[in-house]
Write a protein that holds these residues in place. Structure first.
Motif: not given
Length: 255
Positions: A38-40, A49-54, A112-123
């Motif tokens: 997330v950009q600062p 919006v994350q709190q709303e999701a939680i 809700k999350f449009r343009d707010l974050s990007t992600s990557r995954e690993m196991v």
């Protein structure tokens, strides 16, 4: 992490892993880690919006275990215990049901999350033999919320030598009185591999720095020798600091 993000990332790994069944008492050894950036400047909006999701996850009793961490570099780790293929259909069904319920409730995660974050995954895989604790493994609790992750990016083919170097740390640790320990994870699937991750926990940064100071005072020469065994096997190293977020975590057990 938005609900749709969970579903997408689980589908990415459906041929490899499945969600860890909560009733299994053993310490899980494999984890899906979704790292969200997330950009600062966007953190206030993201947090809202994350709190709303939680709140909706809890309202609709989403019973997937999730350990949530925030870092000091404006990112989040969403860590899901995984074990085998058996629970996949059930997980996808639950995730699909939750997404539908949230949307019916007026919460569209994609918007809700449009343009707010990007992600990557690993196991990642918890290596019990290369982890060390002065007491039985207790998992993540509200009492040891401060965390430091050291990413060791290994030279190709140096896994065996690196393991031997870590074992020397364990042998040394068993001979001293200081109460310290770590968890070591190897990246099974992810970016910039081979990569090993060492995770340290403490009550706060001050308590961790005090422990480090004590270790250096009493064992500086030995620690220098041990570190010398590690260095030849590294391409690079990175340290990330942050905090466990129990209020954004779901269905985790504490001891």
């Amino acid at each position: 992490m938005k609900t749709t993000g969970i579903i997408i990332c689980l589908f990415l790994f459906m041929g490899i892993v499945s969600l860890h069944a909560q009733e299994t008492p053993a310490m899980p050894e494999n984890f899906l880690v979704i790292e969200e950036f997330v950009q600062p400047a966007d953190l206030p909006s993201f947090n809202k919006v994350q709190q709303e999701a939680i709140e909706l996850w809890k309202k609709f009793e989403f019973d997937v275990p999730v350990y949530t961490y925030s870092t000091d570099v404006s990112s989040f780790y969403w860590v899901v215990p995984i074990e085998n293929f058996a629970a996949l259909d059930q997980v996808f069904a639950k995730a699909g049901e939750l997404t539908a319920k949230m949307k019916d409730d007026g919460y569209d995660a994609s918007k809700k999350f449009r343009d707010l974050s990007t992600s990557r995954e690993m196991v990642i895989h918890w290596n019990k033999d290369l982890s060390y604790h002065t007491a039985d493994y207790a998992g993540q609790t509200r009492d040891n919320r401060y965390c430091e992750w050291t990413f060791f990016y290994l030279k190709a083919g140096h896994d065996k030598e690196m393991a031997e170097a870590v074992k020397k740390y364990i042998e040394f640790s068993k001979t001293i009185d200081e109460n310290w320990g770590w968890d070591l994870y190897t990246v099974s699937m992810g970016y910039d591999s081979p990569c090993w991750i060492v995770m340290d926990r403490a009550e706060n940064p001050l308590s961790m720095r005090k422990l480090e100071s004590t270790l250096q005072e009493n064992h500086s020469e030995k620690l220098k020798e041990l570190w010398g065994n590690i260095q030849p096997h590294l391409r690079k190293m990175e340290v990330v600091t942050g905090w466990f977020q129990p209020d954004w975590s779901l269905n985790f057990e504490q001891e």
